[in-house]
Design a protein around this motif. Sequence first.
Motif: not given
Length: 231
Positions: A127-129, A136-137, A144-145, A148-150
């Motif tokens: 999570v930190d990385d 937003n990633i 990968e979500i 921001e771009l959904k």
Amino acid sequence: MKILVVDDEQDICEILQFNLETEGYEVDTANSAEEAMMKPLENYDLIMLDVMMGEMSGFQMARKLKDNANTADLPIIFITALDDEDNTAKGLNLGGDDYISKPLSIKEVKARVRAVLRRTTQHNKQVDDDTDNNDNIVRYLGIEINDELKTVSVDGEVVALTKLEYELLMLLLRNPNRVFGRDEMLHLCWPKDVMVLNRTVDVNITRLRKKIGQYGDNIKTRIGYGYFFKE
């Protein structure tokens, strides 16, 4: 690593403290949930929590921890003589990370503590990385979500999800190993002014599993309770 052992049996506290300290952990003890709640719980890396205690049970304490933003992510291993399936499911549904039955096997305890702490450490590092320079990633292995771009990609390929499928995946991925009931999912992911049946959750989960390919197997069903994303 700092561990808190909470059990109303002093002998068990002392045995666990001694054996875990030989593994290099820093261990504190408490003989009731009330005593434990007085400690700075956010400073611990793991809580080993007996279920059957005095006025406040281990399940009640766990619920309080998960409702507090400062301790919501604190790993919990339940320790109890209640080893039936319903109680195991209840503990996991409350956000417990593992469940050890009495009488305790010290070898098993050490192995499970190592496993939970390793899994938590790896998750926190990931999570930190993933959030470094971009909150937003969200990532899990090949998923990968981009919130921001959904958009969602799986192993480098963009996957077209509906808004509900997207919200469900984000919910599960942000809360790995936590069981969400259907009613809770409806409340968190569906528009408030839309009336739907619990069965709608099942349909969307089935579609989501298919769309994320091999990672669909990570979305597990806890029969009678709901769904969770298994790391």
